[in-house]
Motif scaffolding. Structure first.
Motif, PDB file in Angstrom:
ATOM      1  N   MET A  53       0.839  -1.208   0.000  1.00  0.00           N
ATOM      2  CA  MET A  53       0.000   0.000   0.000  1.00  0.00           C
ATOM      3  C   MET A  53       0.869   1.250   0.000  1.00  0.00           C
ATOM      4  O   MET A  53       0.582   2.229  -0.704  1.00  0.00           O
ATOM      5  N   GLY A  54       1.951   1.242   0.780  1.00  0.00           N
ATOM      6  CA  GLY A  54       2.850   2.392   0.807  1.00  0.00           C
ATOM      7  C   GLY A  54       3.491   2.647  -0.550  1.00  0.00           C
ATOM      8  O   GLY A  54       3.628   3.799  -0.974  1.00  0.00           O
ATOM      9  N   LEU A  55       3.883   1.587  -1.247  1.00  0.00           N
ATOM     10  CA  LEU A  55       4.475   1.750  -2.575  1.00  0.00           C
ATOM     11  C   LEU A  55       3.450   2.291  -3.572  1.00  0.00           C
ATOM     12  O   LEU A  55       3.765   3.157  -4.392  1.00  0.00           O
ATOM     13  N   TYR A  56       2.216   1.770  -3.517  1.00  0.00           N
ATOM     14  CA  TYR A  56       1.160   2.300  -4.391  1.00  0.00           C
ATOM     15  C   TYR A  56       0.921   3.788  -4.128  1.00  0.00           C
ATOM     16  O   TYR A  56       0.759   4.585  -5.056  1.00  0.00           O
ATOM     17  N   GLN A  57       0.877   4.152  -2.858  1.00  0.00           N
ATOM     18  CA  GLN A  57       0.644   5.566  -2.529  1.00  0.00           C
ATOM     19  C   GLN A  57       1.792   6.445  -3.017  1.00  0.00           C
ATOM     20  O   GLN A  57       1.567   7.581  -3.461  1.00  0.00           O
ATOM     21  N   SER A  58       3.018   5.932  -2.957  1.00  0.00           N
ATOM     22  CA  SER A  58       4.160   6.697  -3.471  1.00  0.00           C
ATOM     23  C   SER A  58       4.041   6.917  -4.977  1.00  0.00           C
ATOM     24  O   SER A  58       4.360   8.002  -5.489  1.00  0.00           O
ATOM     25  N   ILE A  59       3.593   5.900  -5.697  1.00  0.00           N
ATOM     26  CA  ILE A  59       3.415   6.027  -7.150  1.00  0.00           C
ATOM     27  C   ILE A  59       2.370   7.092  -7.462  1.00  0.00           C
ATOM     28  O   ILE A  59       2.565   7.943  -8.351  1.00  0.00           O
ATOM     29  N   VAL A  60       1.246   7.076  -6.720  1.00  0.00           N
ATOM     30  CA  VAL A  60       0.204   8.089  -6.933  1.00  0.00           C
ATOM     31  C   VAL A  60       0.734   9.473  -6.592  1.00  0.00           C
ATOM     32  O   VAL A  60       0.460  10.453  -7.304  1.00  0.00           O
ATOM     33  N   ASP A  61       1.493   9.592  -5.497  1.00  0.00           N
ATOM     34  CA  ASP A  61       2.051  10.892  -5.096  1.00  0.00           C
ATOM     35  C   ASP A  61       2.916  11.480  -6.207  1.00  0.00           C
ATOM     36  O   ASP A  61       2.808  12.674  -6.540  1.00  0.00           O
ATOM     37  N   ILE A  62       3.788  10.650  -6.769  1.00  0.00           N
ATOM     38  CA  ILE A  62       4.692  11.146  -7.817  1.00  0.00           C
ATOM     39  C   ILE A  62       3.914  11.540  -9.066  1.00  0.00           C
ATOM     40  O   ILE A  62       4.143  12.603  -9.656  1.00  0.00           O
ATOM     41  N   ALA A  63       2.973  10.690  -9.478  1.00  0.00           N
ATOM     42  CA  ALA A  63       2.198  10.990 -10.681  1.00  0.00           C
ATOM     43  C   ALA A  63       1.352  12.245 -10.491  1.00  0.00           C
ATOM     44  O   ALA A  63       1.252  13.092 -11.390  1.00  0.00           O
ATOM     45  N   GLN A  64       0.753  12.386  -9.311  1.00  0.00           N
ATOM     46  CA  GLN A  64      -0.048  13.585  -9.033  1.00  0.00           C
ATOM     47  C   GLN A  64       0.825  14.833  -9.056  1.00  0.00           C
ATOM     48  O   GLN A  64       0.442  15.877  -9.605  1.00  0.00           O
ATOM     49  N   THR A  65       1.991  14.747  -8.460  1.00  0.00           N
ATOM     50  CA  THR A  65       2.885  15.904  -8.400  1.00  0.00           C
ATOM     51  C   THR A  65       3.356  16.304  -9.785  1.00  0.00           C
ATOM     52  O   THR A  65       3.387  17.495 -10.132  1.00  0.00           O
ATOM     53  N   ALA A  66       3.730  15.305 -10.599  1.00  0.00           N
ATOM     54  CA  ALA A  66       4.226  15.606 -11.948  1.00  0.00           C
ATOM     55  C   ALA A  66       3.132  16.209 -12.809  1.00  0.00           C
ATOM     56  O   ALA A  66       3.345  17.209 -13.506  1.00  0.00           O
ATOM     57  N   ALA A  67       1.939  15.617 -12.781  1.00  0.00           N
ATOM     58  CA  ALA A  67       0.853  16.097 -13.645  1.00  0.00           C
ATOM     59  C   ALA A  67       0.174  17.327 -13.081  1.00  0.00           C
ATOM     60  O   ALA A  67      -0.363  18.145 -13.835  1.00  0.00           O
ATOM     61  N   GLY A  68       0.200  17.489 -11.747  1.00  0.00           N
ATOM     62  CA  GLY A  68      -0.498  18.618 -11.122  1.00  0.00           C
ATOM     63  C   GLY A  68       0.204  19.943 -11.268  1.00  0.00           C
ATOM     64  O   GLY A  68      -0.384  21.004 -11.007  1.00  0.00           O
ATOM     65  N   LEU A  69       1.482  19.933 -11.677  1.00  0.00           N
ATOM     66  CA  LEU A  69       2.249  21.157 -11.935  1.00  0.00           C
ATOM     67  C   LEU A  69       2.207  22.144 -10.765  1.00  0.00           C
ATOM     68  O   LEU A  69       2.168  23.359 -10.952  1.00  0.00           O
ATOM     69  N   GLY A  70       2.225  21.604  -9.536  1.00  0.00           N
ATOM     70  CA  GLY A  70       2.264  22.472  -8.359  1.00  0.00           C
ATOM     71  C   GLY A  70       1.027  23.307  -8.166  1.00  0.00           C
ATOM     72  O   GLY A  70       1.068  24.376  -7.540  1.00  0.00           O
ATOM     73  N   LEU A  71      -0.103  22.838  -8.711  1.00  0.00           N
ATOM     74  CA  LEU A  71      -1.336  23.634  -8.691  1.00  0.00           C
ATOM     75  C   LEU A  71      -1.788  23.972  -7.271  1.00  0.00           C
ATOM     76  O   LEU A  71      -2.311  25.061  -7.029  1.00  0.00           O
ATOM     77  N   GLY A  72      -1.580  23.035  -6.335  1.00  0.00           N
ATOM     78  CA  GLY A  72      -2.022  23.295  -4.975  1.00  0.00           C
ATOM     79  C   GLY A  72      -1.356  24.518  -4.364  1.00  0.00           C
ATOM     80  O   GLY A  72      -2.014  25.418  -3.858  1.00  0.00           O
ATOM     81  N   GLY A  73      -0.012  24.579  -4.442  1.00  0.00           N
ATOM     82  CA  GLY A  73       0.709  25.706  -3.853  1.00  0.00           C
ATOM     83  C   GLY A  73       0.497  27.010  -4.579  1.00  0.00           C
ATOM     84  O   GLY A  73       0.222  28.044  -3.963  1.00  0.00           O
ATOM     85  N   SER A  74       0.613  26.996  -5.911  1.00  0.00           N
ATOM     86  CA  SER A  74       0.439  28.244  -6.664  1.00  0.00           C
ATOM     87  C   SER A  74      -1.008  28.716  -6.630  1.00  0.00           C
ATOM     88  O   SER A  74      -1.273  29.918  -6.630  1.00  0.00           O
ATOM     89  N   GLY A  75      -1.953  27.772  -6.580  1.00  0.00           N
ATOM     90  CA  GLY A  75      -3.361  28.148  -6.507  1.00  0.00           C
ATOM     91  C   GLY A  75      -3.694  28.873  -5.222  1.00  0.00           C
ATOM     92  O   GLY A  75      -4.461  29.840  -5.213  1.00  0.00           O
ATOM     93  N   VAL A  76      -3.117  28.414  -4.110  1.00  0.00           N
ATOM     94  CA  VAL A  76      -3.347  29.081  -2.819  1.00  0.00           C
ATOM     95  C   VAL A  76      -2.896  30.533  -2.898  1.00  0.00           C
ATOM     96  O   VAL A  76      -3.622  31.450  -2.482  1.00  0.00           O
ATOM     97  N   ARG A  77      -1.705  30.746  -3.441  1.00  0.00           N
ATOM     98  CA  ARG A  77      -1.178  32.118  -3.504  1.00  0.00           C
ATOM     99  C   ARG A  77      -2.045  32.993  -4.401  1.00  0.00           C
ATOM    100  O   ARG A  77      -2.361  34.140  -4.036  1.00  0.00           O
TER     101      ARG A  77
END
Length: 502
Positions: A53-77
């Motif tokens: 489960m930890g390995l699966y979550q790491s894969i999702v984290d990386i894919a989300q980060t790469a495709a999300g283009l930092g939207l969470g942080g820049s969107g907040v600002r």
């Protein structure tokens, strides 16, 4: 010209405590839920299943980060800046652009992971047996990117109460979805449960963000471009940082997997989850409320440094006793949250707690770099941190086994804390306040003392030293927190009791 009122020191401490306690209250609910969830998963799956489960979550984290283009942080600002103007039309316009781009990036991210399922499975596990599960995780990537955009809307408007409610709902859904699925279908349900939790989180964030910019103005292609350009420019920096952070976590899990197998990866996952459990709500509250406030004062070095010192002081006083308690009660916590099969992670957990103590101290300083948009500095410090973390993990895991991953985390923050302090001294002239120097000189030696006691003394004397350290630092923290609050914020009876007995 309008003058923005700057909160006084007492008001700032109150604001920090309120936001931290609000997020902390939701985290306490999540702790109770996580005891049920982790215990069930530990019994049903064992260390191997928890590691998967930890390995699966790491894969999702990386894919989300790469495709999300930092939207969470820049969107907040961007939303926070729009909110600062008080212009409802501009807020609605930013909200519309953020929702639109998060949907597009979510779809692209899902397609990317699905297309790369076979090579990702081969790289991670050395075979293609998990390719189907990884392809299914592409749905989780879509939901999490959409959810991050909606969360950025809420956070940019500082909807702390709504974020706390979302935390509780996420923990609740994570429990009621995961446990029955794992009970019925075993390891085959790990990937579907990750997707189901992501979908439920997206539903929760949509519910609380649906009224933000509910009636957006019509926007031309040019207006969309004006909104998207700054989002993507700043987001690229956040994306690079996130990729390095999650990439390092992924590589370290692979190092552990290759050295000790899936069981070792499960022990690491358990220790990492417990090590960040108590400190996590403080770090989360820091990013949720402190970052938008610091951004507003980034050009005023004196005010910026004051806010960082005050945030550090509150964070250390709140986190210190809890981390010492985790150091002392590590075996009990492993049994409570997981099972006796996970006792091999106790030493690893203690190393992680030492690193978390330094992380609590260093994180507020790091926000100065982000708030001042020192993008190049931010990027290269993240590159350096990734190289140091992975390099130390590779060296220590090969020499000491799984506990070496905890040693690497501690070593990372010894180095990173010194580096960040030197950088922010040059950026804003930052210095730790006298109070923070006093707190750090109490909690760091206490942590080393308790940690060392378990290496050189029998179990019960070491537990006695740890319990005494927890009690004394707890009383100290309580007294300091009471002194920081304005008198009207604390009932007279409670203040009198604390003054008498503490």
């Amino acid at each position: 010209m309008t003058l923005r009122m700057i909160p006084t020191s007492g008001e700032t401490y109150t604001q920090i405590l309120k936001s931290t306690m609000l997020m902390g209250g939701s985290s306490l609910v999540n702790v109770a839920l996580s005891i049920i969830r982790n215990k069930a998963l530990a019994v049903l799956l064992g260390p191997e299943g928890v590691g998967l489960m930890g390995l699966y979550q790491s894969i999702v984290d990386i894919a989300q980060t790469a495709a999300g283009l930092g939207l969470g942080g820049s969107g907040v600002r961007q939303v926070a800046e729009a909110a600062g103007t008080g212009d409802e039309a501009r807020i609605a316009q930013s909200a519309k652009a953020l929702r639109c781009i998060s949907m597009i990036l979510g779809l692209l991210g899902a397609l990317l992971l699905a297309a790369l399922a076979f090579p990702v499975s081969d790289f991670t596990f050395g075979d293609y047996q998990h390719a189907g599960g990884i392809a299914l995780l592409s749905l989780a990537v879509f939901f999490r990117i959409v959810s991050s955009g909606q969360t950025a809307l809420i956070q940019g408007l500082r909807g702390i109460a709504d974020l706390a409610r979302i935390n509780v709902l996420t923990g609740f859904f994570g429990t009621v979805i995961t446990v029955p699925l794992i009970y019925l279908f075993g390891t085959q349900a790990i990937a579907p449960s990750v997707v189901a939790i992501a979908a439920a989180t997206t539903l929760s964030t949509w519910w609380y963000s649906r009224r933000i910019g509910a009636h957006p103005p019509r926007m031309s292609v040019r207006q969309f471009g004006q909104e998207w350009a700054p989002l993507l420019r700043l987001g690229a920096v956040f994306m690079a940082s996130g990729l390095m952070t999650f990439g390092a976590a992924y590589v370290i899990r692979i190092i552990i997997l290759k050295d000790g197998g899936v069981m070792a990866a499960g022990l690491y996952q358990a220790a990492w989850g417990l090590g960040g459990l108590y400190a996590g709500f403080i770090l989360q509250a820091m990013g949720t409320d402190f970052y938008p406030r610091l951004t507003a004062t980034a050009d005023n070095h004196v005010e910026c440094n004051r806010l960082v010192n005050e945030q550090t002081e509150i964070s250390v006083l709140l986190a210190g006793p809890g981390l010492l308690a985790t150091l002392t009660l590590a075996p009990l916590m492993m049994s409570l949250f997981y099972s006796s099969e996970f006792h091999g992670a106790v030493d690893l957990l203690r190393w992680i707690c030492l690193g978390m103590m330094l992380r609590i101290i260093a994180w507020p300083m790091g926000f100065i770099i982000v708030a001042k948009r020192a993008q190049a500095i931010f990027f290269w410090t993240e590159v350096a941190a990734t190289l140091v973390h992975v390099g130390l993990a590779w060296h220590f895991v090969s020499k000491f086994g799984t506990p070496g991953a905890g040693m690497a985390f501690f070593g990372l923050y010894v180095w990173h804390s010194i580096l960040i302090y030197v950088i922010v001294r040059r950026l804003t002239g930052f210095r730790w306040s006298a109070a923070n120097r006093r707190h750090v000189l109490l909690f760091l030696p206490a942590s080393v003392l308790v940690f060392s006691a378990f290496w050189v003394l029998p179990l019960w004397p070491a537990i006695g030293i740890g319990a005494l350290a927890v009690a004394l630092t707890g009383i100290y923290s309580l007294r300091m927190l009471v002194q920081l609050l304005p008198p009207e914020m604390m009932p007279a009876v409670i203040r009198g009791w604390i003054a008498k007995f503490a």
